[in-house]
Design a protein around this motif. Structure first.
Motif, PDB file in Angstrom:
ATOM      1  N   SER A 125      -5.306   0.732   5.476  1.00  0.00           N
ATOM      2  CA  SER A 125      -4.976   1.850   6.924  1.00  0.00           C
ATOM      3  C   SER A 125      -4.395   1.567   7.923  1.00  0.00           C
ATOM      4  N   SER A 130      -6.475   1.340  -1.161  1.00  0.00           N
ATOM      5  CA  SER A 130      -7.134   0.427  -0.031  1.00  0.00           C
ATOM      6  C   SER A 130      -8.008  -0.732  -1.157  1.00  0.00           C
ATOM      7  N   TYR A 163     -10.901   5.567   5.220  1.00  0.00           N
ATOM      8  CA  TYR A 163      -9.861   6.479   6.451  1.00  0.00           C
ATOM      9  C   TYR A 163      -9.628   7.564   5.978  1.00  0.00           C
ATOM     10  N   PHE A 197      -1.264   3.025   7.062  1.00  0.00           N
ATOM     11  CA  PHE A 197      -1.000   4.846   6.709  1.00  0.00           C
ATOM     12  C   PHE A 197      -1.194   5.182   7.828  1.00  0.00           C
ATOM     13  N   THR A 244       1.262   4.189  -2.654  1.00  0.00           N
ATOM     14  CA  THR A 244       0.671   6.026  -2.151  1.00  0.00           C
ATOM     15  C   THR A 244       1.419   6.872  -2.479  1.00  0.00           C
ATOM     16  N   LYS A 245       2.930   5.980  -2.328  1.00  0.00           N
ATOM     17  CA  LYS A 245       4.149   6.913  -2.686  1.00  0.00           C
ATOM     18  C   LYS A 245       4.766   6.622  -3.832  1.00  0.00           C
ATOM     19  N   SER A 279     -11.639   0.782   4.189  1.00  0.00           N
ATOM     20  CA  SER A 279      -9.680   1.306   5.019  1.00  0.00           C
ATOM     21  C   SER A 279      -9.811   2.961   3.337  1.00  0.00           C
ATOM     22  N   ASP A 322      -4.442   7.654  -4.726  1.00  0.00           N
ATOM     23  CA  ASP A 322      -4.584   8.107  -3.519  1.00  0.00           C
ATOM     24  C   ASP A 322      -5.347   7.061  -2.617  1.00  0.00           C
ATOM     25  N   LYS A 323      -5.577   7.216  -1.311  1.00  0.00           N
ATOM     26  CA  LYS A 323      -5.744   6.458  -0.217  1.00  0.00           C
ATOM     27  C   LYS A 323      -7.119   5.684  -0.307  1.00  0.00           C
ATOM     28  N   ILE A 360       0.936  -1.124   0.291  1.00  0.00           N
ATOM     29  CA  ILE A 360      -0.065  -0.139   0.217  1.00  0.00           C
ATOM     30  C   ILE A 360       0.244   1.253   0.379  1.00  0.00           C
ATOM     31  N   ASP A 382      -8.751  10.855   5.907  1.00  0.00           N
ATOM     32  CA  ASP A 382      -7.721  11.879   5.995  1.00  0.00           C
ATOM     33  C   ASP A 382      -7.445  13.265   5.682  1.00  0.00           C
ATOM     34  N   GLU A 394       2.334   7.570   9.164  1.00  0.00           N
ATOM     35  CA  GLU A 394       1.941   9.357   8.803  1.00  0.00           C
ATOM     36  C   GLU A 394       1.786   9.831  10.546  1.00  0.00           C
TER      37      GLU A 394
END
Ligand code: GLN
Length: 505
Positions: free
Chosen positions: A313, A54, A457, A316, A43-44, A454, A49-50, A39, A459, A320
């Motif tokens: 999730s 997910s 989440y 994440f 995302t990175k 998830s 997007d999350k 995941i 955010d 973070e």
């Protein structure tokens, strides 16, 4: 005269168990190592997007649990366990190497190429797992004569193998892949792929020598029902490639176009229920036992969908919202995914002791499963408490995530092995595989549902569950899982007496 493989004392285990242990350990190293960064890679590096990442995570893990139905069927009839394990393992290793390519060139390649590589890598992993997982698990039981008392402890040892792999995979892949530089994720996939090859190597080198049944014959070879054509290299390679292609399409459609997986799984379970309950040869007693399998399978959905937030999730959150400084070392977020396995290895002997110690007061299987759900609920309550009133942007101590995983693992040990053996015990022989399929389907449903949950989440945004529960912060997000698992636990506790009656009727 043939050399007999029966150990003199019925307390020892055949050497074959340790070959299967090592094979499974390296495969789980590959699977959980890859899952630990998946995941984060999405995302990175790929900048999904999350919510999308997910949902895709749910499609992937959901499909991983459903393909064993196909792999199990083909192995039982045509390929045999050993061939399927090796072929499935190689397909998974290819999947990891495709992901390695994807991770090596995502910044320079056209987005379509990256996407093609990414979905192909996942499709190969899904297809390969379908052939590997059911076969390795079934070989463990085949090492012993039917009804041998050592089988339970063999599965406990095997479960340790799963978790030794599950503990080291995220550590190794996380150390080299989750460095803070998105270009490094590729190393996690490469290491996972190497682990997978080691698993295949163990099979190739040691299966014939050690993996023997109680009569001394090598087990897991081509079944008598097989044909020459079905085991020809062209059929195997062609079949696996076609299956991998199908898996790529399946995951692509579920993640990008339409969440059909839920409907497919519900249809499959309904279909199986119709087949079993309309069977005239089954007695009322047997049908009542089968109903228990369906009911507990329904409850495990609430367990795994909350538990499997680990790779989504909760990653994440680890990345973070958790203060990961340990002295001068910054603990990679992916390391937290090894905690569950570390705790399984540490706590499993304690639980085994507990069940024996309780002796006659040992709770019934449904009661233990309700405890599993309750412990999961307490785990989420613990972390919800940890993030309550914490200002956005402030990171919380690692103790919250660590404590939660410890509680979740206690829940897993009450629910997972117990549920699996309950299904085995209650299933009429005729429908043993179909009811195992129901159990797997529940797992698949739960994993897909985990991804969908998830995606909620919160955010820097407000999300809501079915339009009835709004989530504005992490506290309200974690409380969703508290409510879900708490209510499921309560209902299961209330049902246990009835379920026990149905099991004994
Ligand atoms: N952790 C175990 C495994 O990887 C069980 C997972 C499950 O049943 N959902 O095999």
């Amino acid at each position: 005269m043939k050399e007999m493989n029966v150990p003199k004392a019925q307390t020892g285990h055949p050497k074959g168990l340790y070959v299967l242990f090592a094979t499974e350990m390296w495969e789980r190293f590959n699977y959980y190592g890859m899952r630990a960064v998946l995941i984060l890679f999405m995302t990175k590096a790929l900048l999904f997007d999350k919510a999308f990442a997910s949902n895709l995570y749910g499609s992937y893990t959901g499909l991983v649990y459903i393909t064993p139905l196909v792999g199990g069927y083909i192995s039982d009839r045509y390929w045999g366990n050993r061939r399927s394990i090796i072929a499935g393992g190689l397909i998974m290793a290819i999947g990891e190497f495709i992901l390695f390519f994807c991770g090596s060139m995502y910044h320079s390649a056209a987005p379509q190429i990256t996407s093609l590589l990414f979905f192909s890598g996942l499709g190969f992993m899904i297809a390969g797992n379908g052939f590997f997982k059911p076969n390795i698990s079934s070989l463990v039981g085949q090492l012993y004569p039917k009804g041998d008392r050592r089988i339970d402890s063999a599965y406990t040892i095997f479960y340790m193998g799963i978790n030794v792999g599950g503990a080291f995979g995220p550590l190794a892949c996380g150390f080299f892949g989750d460095t803070g530089n998105p270009a490094d994720f590729k190393w996690a996939f490469l290491i996972g792929g190497i682990g997978m090859l080691l698993s295949v190597l163990v099979q190739v080198l040691f299966h014939h020598k050690y993996v023997k049944g109680s009569d001394g014959e090598v087990i897991g070879l081509t079944p008598a029902t097989s044909t020459k054509l079905s085991t020809s290299p062209i059929m195997i390679v062609g079949g696996l490639l076609a299956f991998a292609f199908l898996a790529i399409v399946l995951i692509y459609v579920d993640a990008n176009i339409f969440n059909y997986l839920f409907y497919l799984l519900i249809a499959a379970v309904t279909f199986i229920a119709i087949i079993i309950f309309s069977d005239k040869t089954l007695s009322g007693r047997e049908k009542s036992k089968v109903s228990v399998v369906f009911i507990v399978s329904f409850f495990v959905i609430f367990f795994w969908s909350a538990f499997e937030q680990a790779g989504a999730s909760l990653s994440f959150f680890a990345d973070e919202q958790t203060d990961r400084n340990l002295g001068s070392f910054l603990v990679p977020a992916s390391f937290f995914q090894s905690l569950n396995s570390v705790f399984v290895v540490s706590f499993a002997p304690l639980f085994a002791w507990l069940w024996v110690k309780l002796g006659k007061n040992d709770p019934s299987s449904p009661t233990k499963m309700a405890w599993g759900l309750l412990l999961l609920c307490i785990g989420y309550l613990w972390i919800a408490f940890g993030v309550k009133n914490v200002q956005p942007g402030i990171k919380v101590s690692m103790i919250w995530l660590t404590g939660m995983y410890a509680l979740h693992t206690c829940g897993e040990l009450c629910l997972s092995p117990i549920g699996l053996s309950l299904v085995n015990k209650l299933a009429p022989v005729k429908f043993a595989s179909l009811l195992m399929a129901v159990w797997f389907t529940a797992n698949a449903f739960a994993n897909k549902f985990a991804g969908v949950l998830s995606a909620l989440y919160p955010d820097n945004r407000t999300t809501n569950f079915l339009g009835i529960y709004e989530m504005t912060d992490l506290y309200s997000f974690f409380m969703l899982f508290v409510a879900m698992s708490g209510i499921a636990a309560l209902i299961l506790f209330l049902l246990t007496k009835q379920l026990q009656k149905m099991m004994q009727s």
